[in-house]
Design an enzyme around this catalytic site. Sequence first.
Site, short mmCIF file in Angstrom:
data_model
loop_
_atom_site.label_atom_id
_atom_site.label_comp_id
_atom_site.label_asym_id
_atom_site.label_seq_id
_atom_site.Cartn_x
_atom_site.Cartn_y
_atom_site.Cartn_z
N TRP A 160 -3.94 -8.29 -13.82
CA TRP A 160 -2.79 -7.73 -13.11
C TRP A 160 -1.47 -8.32 -13.56
O TRP A 160 -0.42 -7.69 -13.41
CB TRP A 160 -2.96 -7.93 -11.60
CG TRP A 160 -2.78 -9.36 -11.13
CD1 TRP A 160 -3.70 -10.36 -11.17
CD2 TRP A 160 -1.61 -9.92 -10.54
NE1 TRP A 160 -3.17 -11.52 -10.65
CE2 TRP A 160 -1.89 -11.28 -10.24
CE3 TRP A 160 -0.34 -9.41 -10.22
CZ2 TRP A 160 -0.95 -12.13 -9.66
CZ3 TRP A 160 0.59 -10.26 -9.64
CH2 TRP A 160 0.28 -11.60 -9.36
N TYR A 189 0.86 -0.63 -10.45
CA TYR A 189 1.05 -1.01 -9.05
C TYR A 189 1.72 0.16 -8.34
O TYR A 189 2.93 0.36 -8.47
CB TYR A 189 1.89 -2.29 -8.94
CG TYR A 189 1.04 -3.54 -8.89
CD1 TYR A 189 -0.14 -3.64 -9.63
CD2 TYR A 189 1.41 -4.63 -8.11
CE1 TYR A 189 -0.92 -4.79 -9.58
CE2 TYR A 189 0.63 -5.78 -8.06
CZ TYR A 189 -0.54 -5.85 -8.80
OH TYR A 189 -1.32 -6.98 -8.75
N PHE A 190 0.95 0.91 -7.58
CA PHE A 190 1.48 2.11 -6.95
C PHE A 190 2.27 1.80 -5.68
O PHE A 190 2.77 2.71 -5.02
CB PHE A 190 0.36 3.10 -6.64
CG PHE A 190 -0.12 3.87 -7.85
CD1 PHE A 190 0.32 3.55 -9.13
CD2 PHE A 190 -1.02 4.91 -7.72
CE1 PHE A 190 -0.12 4.26 -10.24
CE2 PHE A 190 -1.46 5.63 -8.81
CZ PHE A 190 -1.03 5.30 -10.07
N ASP A 191 2.39 0.52 -5.31
CA ASP A 191 3.32 0.15 -4.25
C ASP A 191 4.74 0.04 -4.80
O ASP A 191 5.70 0.02 -4.03
CB ASP A 191 2.91 -1.15 -3.58
CG ASP A 191 2.65 -2.27 -4.58
OD1 ASP A 191 3.30 -3.31 -4.49
OD2 ASP A 191 1.78 -2.10 -5.45
N ARG A 207 -2.36 -5.95 4.82
CA ARG A 207 -0.94 -6.04 5.16
C ARG A 207 -0.60 -4.97 6.19
O ARG A 207 0.03 -5.24 7.20
CB ARG A 207 -0.09 -5.88 3.91
CG ARG A 207 0.16 -7.14 3.10
CD ARG A 207 -1.09 -7.94 2.75
NE ARG A 207 -0.80 -9.09 1.94
CZ ARG A 207 -0.92 -9.11 0.61
NH1 ARG A 207 -1.34 -8.03 -0.04
NH2 ARG A 207 -0.65 -10.21 -0.06
N ASP A 244 -6.63 -15.27 -6.44
CA ASP A 244 -5.30 -15.19 -7.04
C ASP A 244 -4.31 -15.98 -6.19
O ASP A 244 -4.54 -16.24 -5.02
CB ASP A 244 -4.84 -13.73 -7.13
CG ASP A 244 -4.72 -13.08 -5.76
OD1 ASP A 244 -5.64 -13.27 -4.94
OD2 ASP A 244 -3.71 -12.40 -5.50
N GLU A 245 -3.19 -16.34 -6.81
CA GLU A 245 -2.02 -16.90 -6.13
C GLU A 245 -2.40 -18.02 -5.13
O GLU A 245 -2.14 -17.95 -3.94
CB GLU A 245 -1.26 -15.78 -5.39
CG GLU A 245 -0.71 -14.73 -6.34
CD GLU A 245 0.08 -13.64 -5.65
OE1 GLU A 245 0.96 -13.04 -6.29
OE2 GLU A 245 -0.20 -13.36 -4.46
N THR A 268 0.25 -3.05 0.45
CA THR A 268 0.85 -2.30 1.55
C THR A 268 1.84 -3.08 2.41
O THR A 268 2.08 -2.73 3.56
CB THR A 268 -0.26 -1.71 2.45
OG1 THR A 268 -1.04 -2.78 3.00
CG2 THR A 268 -1.15 -0.77 1.67
N GLU A 269 2.44 -4.13 1.86
CA GLU A 269 3.46 -4.84 2.64
C GLU A 269 4.52 -3.88 3.16
O GLU A 269 4.99 -4.00 4.29
CB GLU A 269 4.13 -5.91 1.77
CG GLU A 269 3.25 -7.12 1.48
CD GLU A 269 2.51 -6.99 0.16
OE1 GLU A 269 2.24 -5.84 -0.24
OE2 GLU A 269 2.20 -8.03 -0.46
#
Length: 753
Positions: free
Chosen positions: A404, A431-433, A161, A337-338, A471-472
């Site tokens: 997750w 989730y550290f974001d 990202r 995922d997703e 990191t978005e």
Amino acid sequence: MICSVFVVTNSTAQQITDYPIIPYPSYLKPGKGSFIINEHTQINADNIFEREVSFLKELLRNASGYSIKETKLQAKGTINLQQDNNLSNEEGYYLSIKPETILITAKTNTGIYRALQTIRQLLPYNVETNNTTKKAISLPTLEIQDEPVYHWRGMHLDVSRHFFSIDYLKKFMDVMALYKMNKLHLHLTDDQGWRIEIKKYPKLTEEGAWRTFNNQDSACMKLAKENPDMAIDTMHIIHKNGKTLYGGFYKQEQIKELVAYATSRHIDIIPEIDMPGHMMAAIYAYPNLSCEGGSQWGALFSTPICPCKESTFAFAEDVFNEIFELFPSEYVHLGADEVDRKTWMNAQACKELMEKEGLKSPEDLQSYFVKRMEKFFHSKGKKLIGWDEILEGGVSKTAYVMYWQSWVPEAPVKAAKSGNYVIMTPGNPLYFDYPPDIHSLKNIYSFNVVPAALNANEAKFIMGAQANIWTEYIPSEKRADFMYMPRMTALAERLWSKQLDYTSYRGRLIKHYPRLDALKINYRQPDLTGFTQQNVFTDKAILQVQKELPTLNVRYTLDGSIPAATSPVLPGRYTITKPLTIKMAAFNEQGVRGEIYTIQYRKETFAKPVVVQTNKEGLKTSYYKKYFKSATLLDGQDPDSIFVSKDFIVPSSITAPSFGLQYEGYIQIPETGIYSFYLTCDDGGILYIGDKEVVNNDGLHSAIQKTGQVALQKGQYPLRLAFIEGGGGFKLELKYGKGNTEAQDIPGRWLRN
């Protein structure tokens, strides 16, 4: 989980002062006196520890200025590094510091290296810089026996990202090594960018590594107006063919250098090439990878690659063959995922494959893709890791599951009971974001690594945990530092230490901030306390900011501007007699600014209570099985059900993925005063008392706390709390305090309907 034979001792205030080690050792016995490092100090080491000796020499030279020589004698003033095959744990070590000698023993090079990180933390923080001044230094005497509780102690970094340089990844691993973390999970590809050179498919980086600014970049640029750390790193911006492009990628030679650097620090790099979903960057470069040609955004996710074409598997195997050559790790991450599977169901090739293989659903089709890739991984001597969606449609017992989805608590339990090894990475709290707040460290430190539903035998399948940094909205290296430090220290101790004491940990952490300054880590400074975000006063208010780190200078402005290093220092007691807005921030001794706090003060008269008969405890609670973007949208809706709540804990019977709750009733205030309310929500919530909005924590966001005050006379007041969950796991907590006292639970007897 690794079993231990070491004894656990209780930490003391003296140990916190003299031995500020994070993570705390399994066993530490204080001694008397100290070992002096000077020009006579020598190192005596077994031959297998050549690399560790070099590291130790560098540490001691930086700390003392002396170049330490080697010897084969165990004389006075010698640091001895010896192999001990009787130790069972590959990362365990024994450390004895006496006034005459130091002895370090371990079974492996890794164990010796972990011991040297303990010594590193006991040395003055100038050990982190290149010191040339010759000066004798001392190490406190002690005896340590140590080993980790969990094998997997990881950090994840998304470089797709937003992109991060090789130099930053090295700096990141230096900090990981300091705190004995051992796994770096690199998320190398996603829709927004392909970040690693694949020689057989050059367009993956020629085209897939670059993009015009997207909506996430734009959001970061907007936030950068008030926070420079949110600015896009210019080193990753280029101009080509009249376009401004963001991106970058790692050449294979750079990856080899990075892997060697990680190996020297006893860190295992786990590469992730995410497929079959999150492959837009690759499909743009090679459109035939998808079932219908090309890729576009669906309702939530992008078009995936097609699992029904042999050409897809040829591409995937070619890519992973090059990945396997670059990364020696036994573990490789497939992602999985997703995935938006709708396009598969319309493809003729998929219909034929499903009929041939007896597959009944799109989940079965994804399972087919994962299992086939796992067979390929095994043929190359690799173990496959996937996000917990690989459980959908069935998974082999040899696949490793990375959990997750915190809103699917049964996933790690199901996997472990089936014999799959599990790595815990739930969004809350790992989730550290997600933006950190005053509760972040404690939430991480108290995280239950092993789900309660597992018995002792099943718990052995929980390998450990890691924190994920997506990191978005982390566009710079400074912002990344801020988001993961000091949170990583709490996770490091949670995963390594048998002896867990949060108060002790916080006391030791305070002594680590000067070291982080020396390492030039843009960490999140300790929270300032003693105030709420929305404050009221009836006559005047006194602002007394409390600092956990005494060396911080708190500077402020009253004109709405961002505090700078030249802004005035906030007085110890600041008197407010009229409505105003204060912006303040703490600055460390290097002039680095911490969190920006915006505090509003408004003048009120004491609200008057209502006269109403309420005989029942609890609040009327309306439940809405719908998706809401704002808590304000609950008004006027017809609830699906109504029940009575005795507190603000979301009942376990709430199962809708997205929902709203509205708590209504009265709150009994026992005495006149200014009351503070602390509302923590994931996603949004608004608290109303009387006719006033007291706390607004609305919107779709991770668990964050917002605060507010209200002036209340003794008596009863209407209370309403509107809460929404947009999907992805929820948290709701409401506490109170009198004035700016510490937050505490609202007594159930105060809540009436």
